[in-house]
Scaffold this motif. Sequence first.
Motif, PDB file in Angstrom:
ATOM      1  N   LEU A  72      -3.511 -10.149  12.115  1.00 17.40           N
ATOM      2  CA  LEU A  72      -2.311 -11.003  12.569  1.00 17.40           C
ATOM      3  C   LEU A  72      -2.150 -12.059  11.358  1.00 17.40           C
ATOM      4  CD1 LEU A  72      -2.716 -10.991  16.434  1.00 17.40           C
ATOM      5  CD2 LEU A  72      -1.090  -9.702  15.104  1.00 17.40           C
ATOM      6  N   ASP A  73      -3.493 -12.537  11.071  1.00 14.51           N
ATOM      7  CA  ASP A  73      -3.451 -13.689   9.997  1.00 14.51           C
ATOM      8  C   ASP A  73      -2.831 -13.384   8.587  1.00 14.51           C
ATOM      9  OD1 ASP A  73      -4.736 -15.424  12.015  1.00 14.51           O
ATOM     10  OD2 ASP A  73      -6.450 -14.886  11.278  1.00 14.51           O
ATOM     11  N   PHE A  74      -3.094 -12.020   8.344  1.00 16.26           N
ATOM     12  CA  PHE A  74      -2.395 -11.330   7.072  1.00 16.26           C
ATOM     13  C   PHE A  74      -0.950 -10.788   7.118  1.00 16.26           C
ATOM     14  CE2 PHE A  74      -7.155 -11.356   6.641  1.00 16.26           C
ATOM     15  CZ  PHE A  74      -7.378 -11.635   5.020  1.00 16.26           C
ATOM     16  N   LEU A  75      -0.293 -10.741   8.328  1.00 20.72           N
ATOM     17  CA  LEU A  75       0.973 -10.354   8.411  1.00 20.72           C
ATOM     18  C   LEU A  75       2.001 -11.079   7.588  1.00 20.72           C
ATOM     19  CD1 LEU A  75       1.595  -8.827  12.099  1.00 20.72           C
ATOM     20  CD2 LEU A  75       1.466  -7.645  10.012  1.00 20.72           C
ATOM     21  N   PRO A  76       2.083 -12.203   7.737  1.00 17.80           N
ATOM     22  CA  PRO A  76       3.007 -13.042   6.888  1.00 17.80           C
ATOM     23  C   PRO A  76       2.961 -12.697   5.595  1.00 17.80           C
ATOM     24  CG  PRO A  76       2.040 -14.529   8.438  1.00 17.80           C
ATOM     25  CD  PRO A  76       1.235 -13.452   8.603  1.00 17.80           C
ATOM     26  N   GLN A  77       1.931 -12.548   4.805  1.00 22.53           N
ATOM     27  CA  GLN A  77       1.789 -12.143   3.374  1.00 22.53           C
ATOM     28  C   GLN A  77       2.082 -10.717   2.994  1.00 22.53           C
ATOM     29  OE1 GLN A  77      -0.716 -13.894   5.219  1.00 22.53           O
ATOM     30  NE2 GLN A  77      -0.381 -15.946   4.475  1.00 22.53           N
ATOM     31  N   LEU A  78       1.544 -10.095   4.217  1.00 30.20           N
ATOM     32  CA  LEU A  78       1.879  -8.467   3.858  1.00 30.20           C
ATOM     33  C   LEU A  78       3.318  -8.177   3.987  1.00 30.20           C
ATOM     34  CD1 LEU A  78      -1.101  -6.983   5.771  1.00 30.20           C
ATOM     35  CD2 LEU A  78      -0.962  -7.056   3.352  1.00 30.20           C
ATOM     36  N   VAL A  79       4.054  -8.785   5.005  1.00 30.48           N
ATOM     37  CA  VAL A  79       5.679  -8.665   4.899  1.00 30.48           C
ATOM     38  C   VAL A  79       6.185  -9.051   3.692  1.00 30.48           C
ATOM     39  CG1 VAL A  79       7.564  -9.338   6.161  1.00 30.48           C
ATOM     40  CG2 VAL A  79       5.659  -8.830   7.294  1.00 30.48           C
ATOM     41  N   GLN A  80       5.598 -10.350   3.044  1.00 29.75           N
ATOM     42  CA  GLN A  80       6.345 -10.848   1.815  1.00 29.75           C
ATOM     43  C   GLN A  80       6.159  -9.920   0.684  1.00 29.75           C
ATOM     44  OE1 GLN A  80       8.401 -13.350   1.312  1.00 29.75           O
ATOM     45  NE2 GLN A  80       8.515 -13.432   3.554  1.00 29.75           N
ATOM     46  N   ALA A  81       4.651  -9.291   0.670  1.00 31.84           N
ATOM     47  CA  ALA A  81       4.259  -8.321  -0.302  1.00 31.84           C
ATOM     48  C   ALA A  81       5.177  -7.013  -0.405  1.00 31.84           C
ATOM     49  CB  ALA A  81       2.706  -8.008   0.011  1.00 31.84           C
ATOM     50  N   LEU A  82       6.027  -6.585   0.555  1.00 30.50           N
ATOM     51  CA  LEU A  82       6.963  -5.479   0.555  1.00 30.50           C
ATOM     52  C   LEU A  82       7.801  -5.784  -0.307  1.00 30.50           C
ATOM     53  CD1 LEU A  82       7.365  -4.808   4.446  1.00 30.50           C
ATOM     54  CD2 LEU A  82       6.185  -3.376   2.902  1.00 30.50           C
ATOM     55  N   LYS A  83       8.223  -7.015  -0.633  1.00 32.15           N
ATOM     56  CA  LYS A  83       9.289  -7.299  -1.805  1.00 32.15           C
ATOM     57  C   LYS A  83       8.923  -6.637  -3.113  1.00 32.15           C
ATOM     58  CE  LYS A  83      10.907 -11.450   0.362  1.00 32.15           C
ATOM     59  NZ  LYS A  83      11.156 -13.182  -0.070  1.00 32.15           N
ATOM     60  N   TYR A  84       7.612  -6.545  -3.336  1.00 29.11           N
ATOM     61  CA  TYR A  84       7.064  -6.196  -4.741  1.00 29.11           C
ATOM     62  C   TYR A  84       6.846  -4.687  -4.733  1.00 29.11           C
ATOM     63  CZ  TYR A  84       6.162 -11.258  -4.494  1.00 29.11           C
ATOM     64  OH  TYR A  84       6.190 -12.472  -4.353  1.00 29.11           O
ATOM     65  N   GLU A  85       7.024  -3.785  -3.748  1.00 31.42           N
ATOM     66  CA  GLU A  85       7.046  -2.533  -3.668  1.00 31.42           C
ATOM     67  C   GLU A  85       8.259  -1.915  -4.547  1.00 31.42           C
ATOM     68  OE1 GLU A  85       4.741  -0.730  -2.760  1.00 31.42           O
ATOM     69  OE2 GLU A  85       3.643  -1.963  -1.556  1.00 31.42           O
ATOM     70  N   CYS A  86       8.006  -1.165  -5.289  1.00 29.98           N
ATOM     71  CA  CYS A  86       9.313  -0.303  -5.951  1.00 29.98           C
ATOM     72  C   CYS A  86      10.074   0.596  -5.285  1.00 29.98           C
ATOM     73  CB  CYS A  86       8.408   0.560  -7.211  1.00 29.98           C
ATOM     74  SG  CYS A  86       8.230  -0.381  -8.742  1.00 29.98           S
ATOM     75  N   TYR A  87       9.491   1.031  -4.215  1.00 30.84           N
ATOM     76  CA  TYR A  87      10.322   2.078  -3.479  1.00 30.84           C
ATOM     77  C   TYR A  87      10.018   1.580  -2.113  1.00 30.84           C
ATOM     78  CZ  TYR A  87       9.177   4.391  -7.641  1.00 30.84           C
ATOM     79  OH  TYR A  87       9.181   4.784  -8.858  1.00 30.84           O
ATOM     80  N   LEU A  88      11.079   1.962  -1.095  1.00 33.08           N
ATOM     81  CA  LEU A  88      11.166   1.622   0.396  1.00 33.08           C
ATOM     82  C   LEU A  88       9.902   2.368   0.803  1.00 33.08           C
ATOM     83  CD1 LEU A  88      12.375   0.770   2.649  1.00 33.08           C
ATOM     84  CD2 LEU A  88      13.999   2.719   2.957  1.00 33.08           C
ATOM     85  N   ASP A  89       9.750   3.459   0.596  1.00 29.67           N
ATOM     86  CA  ASP A  89       8.604   4.426   1.382  1.00 29.67           C
ATOM     87  C   ASP A  89       7.508   4.003   0.551  1.00 29.67           C
ATOM     88  OD1 ASP A  89       6.873   6.167   2.704  1.00 29.67           O
ATOM     89  OD2 ASP A  89       7.739   8.089   1.878  1.00 29.67           O
ATOM     90  N   SER A  90       6.402   3.054   0.912  1.00 31.60           N
ATOM     91  CA  SER A  90       5.208   2.730   0.520  1.00 31.60           C
ATOM     92  C   SER A  90       4.087   2.956   1.331  1.00 31.60           C
ATOM     93  CB  SER A  90       5.545   1.224  -0.163  1.00 31.60           C
ATOM     94  OG  SER A  90       5.488   0.380   0.663  1.00 31.60           O
ATOM     95  N   HIS A  91       2.853   2.878   0.610  1.00 34.52           N
ATOM     96  CA  HIS A  91       1.679   2.881   1.354  1.00 34.52           C
ATOM     97  C   HIS A  91       1.470   1.562   2.211  1.00 34.52           C
ATOM     98  CE1 HIS A  91      -0.080   6.436  -0.713  1.00 34.52           C
ATOM     99  NE2 HIS A  91       0.520   5.890  -2.059  1.00 34.52           N
ATOM    100  N   LEU A  92       1.979   0.482   1.918  1.00 33.93           N
ATOM    101  CA  LEU A  92       2.069  -0.782   2.655  1.00 33.93           C
ATOM    102  C   LEU A  92       2.882  -0.516   3.925  1.00 33.93           C
ATOM    103  CD1 LEU A  92       1.185  -3.539   2.940  1.00 33.93           C
ATOM    104  CD2 LEU A  92       2.682  -4.333   1.262  1.00 33.93           C
ATOM    105  N   MET A  93       4.030  -0.110   3.557  1.00 31.16           N
ATOM    106  CA  MET A  93       4.936   0.167   4.836  1.00 31.16           C
ATOM    107  C   MET A  93       4.370   1.004   6.004  1.00 31.16           C
ATOM    108  SD  MET A  93       8.663   1.722   5.130  1.00 31.16           S
ATOM    109  CE  MET A  93       8.024   3.408   5.403  1.00 31.16           C
ATOM    110  N   ARG A  94       3.883   1.942   5.333  1.00 33.18           N
ATOM    111  CA  ARG A  94       3.253   3.006   6.308  1.00 33.18           C
ATOM    112  C   ARG A  94       2.191   2.373   7.016  1.00 33.18           C
ATOM    113  NH1 ARG A  94       4.336   8.756   5.432  1.00 33.18           N
ATOM    114  NH2 ARG A  94       6.228   8.960   4.042  1.00 33.18           N
TER     115      ARG A  94
END
Length: 631
Positions: A463-485
Amino acid sequence: DWDIRLLLTKRSSINMELARTSSDDDAPSTMNYSILLQERPIKQTVTREALTLLLDTFYNKAESFLSSEVKLSLDVERLVQSVKALCTSLAAVETPDITAALNQLPACPCRLQPKVQKDISVLSNRENRVAIVEKLTAAILDLVELYCSTFNANFHTMPHSSRSTAPIQEAGMITNVLSFSVYAAHRVPITWAASYENFFLSCSLTHGGVELCAPQHTSKQSVSKYLFHLVVWDQRVCFPVQINQLPRESQLTVTLYATSLPPPGGAEEKSKQKRSIEALGWVTMPLFNFRHVLTCGRKLLGLWPSTTASGNARSSTPNFSQPDSVILQVDFPTSSFEVHFSTPPPAEFSPQYEFSRLDQGCQKQLHDVLHKKSLFWLSPEDRRLLWEKRYFCHVEASRLPLVLASAPSWEWACLPDIYALLRQWGCMNHLDALGLLNATFPDQECRRTAVQWMDSISDPELLDFLPQLVQALKYECYLDSHLMRFLLRRAIGDVRIAHYLFWLLKDTLQDSQFSVRYQYLLGALLCCSGHGLREEFDRQGWLVTILAKVAQRVRDATPSSRQAILREGLDKVKEFFTLNTRCRLPLNPGMLVKGINIQSCSYFNSNAVPLKLSFQNQDPMGDNISVIFKA
């Protein structure tokens, strides 16, 4: 201090109203997974029914043109008008094939061009008219197919051939240089013609924010009037980079520039004024798609206004969310085979040496570099040293981002050494692993490893990392990514994670560049959630909407009337709890409230005039819950 009381209870008595049920598992999904994996905008500008009507009109006008003997000029104008109506519905794009076909027709009021057919007697021959109609029809059908491959339309054309059966060529074996053709910028605002001149494009290749070569520029052109206003370059852009030297996550960025025209005035004043070059728009796209296939064929790319840049993060999705965005037409080379970027296996030789084997001077130098606080402080000499001595750095597990940032290249031939280093590196802690998810490391294997290391994190710590992880989705090249899953999987397993992820995603929808990506993820989250949790999200959204309206009215009111307006607005909140016996607060799903204490509510006299609210706790043993609401 407060004593903590623990109570042993039966599992059957636990409130499970937000959990998924067997009925949720059996219910059909409302998420369109085929759209989820397609890198297409979610907007569409024409329906199948409307397009069918426009095509019928075009065919009727074409028949009248073919059979025309007396009113030829009138039939020509009506035919051109029907073509313009079709192009307008198809994102106002006029392809070069349509332009070439229309140039064989004489000038008409809706299309005056110097290259059009001057001798109208040529059209007296029916065979010539048939040839023009055939070219126009083929060009329009090609435009329809291009539209379907670009936008998320509710119809599709029949494919000419199956790309799934095309032979595959490895990208690491292709020595051709990267090149493409730029035809034109469509949907150019009419105001640009009076405000700018000398339009040109600057094209750059980047990987992780680092340029792979010097930018390439097109010639300078002015706005032209065909069916629409557009800037035509029709020029080939060639980069001095071979395809086998391209990293898999290479990004092509195209920026539109123009020279501003001076305001009206005398010739002497104009000569004294400095002419500035302004950036009008940009677009970024990955050269390899999410299937790791090199892009090919004709593409339409919507430009983002230069004023909407979001820091260092740039969306890899074209801008079609704005209906008036300028569209760039780019043609990539096509071939009989697909160029595929296969992930190479890690190198077999990747030793680990003791740090003490280095001499004292080298140890001190390497130690100082490894303990720099940020990779942005690394000099070229530091990067060369780190990569040269990378086999001595395993003892400093948290320094992996510094070592990887020093890799001289991420092209296919260099990946085995990098992946071997990743495989043998000691598992990083969760905070350090987060450093591999920023914009500097777009490589898919690198990000997959970082997510794998973070997978051991507990739900409360996540829960403490969620804000940073949601922002990190911007740096994914593709919509379907390991972070999103990863985020979706953890949200399915914990209601609190799903709750906080929902509201973080709702907040990011305000980001115009990345709203499409976050909309897809939000839709996937709601699809994975059960019916009870979705209803709870609806109630919370309803409550927030009411409070936002109240806060706006209080802020706009005069200071003397604010308290009365607040009391009046909170009556709406009271009505909400009459219809909904209880609701969880967005701040915390554990805060279950059943009403609001209007007499205890007030506001703060700061610039934003936030509200001070007091809610009635659903727990009879708990105190009232006080929160601050700022819209």
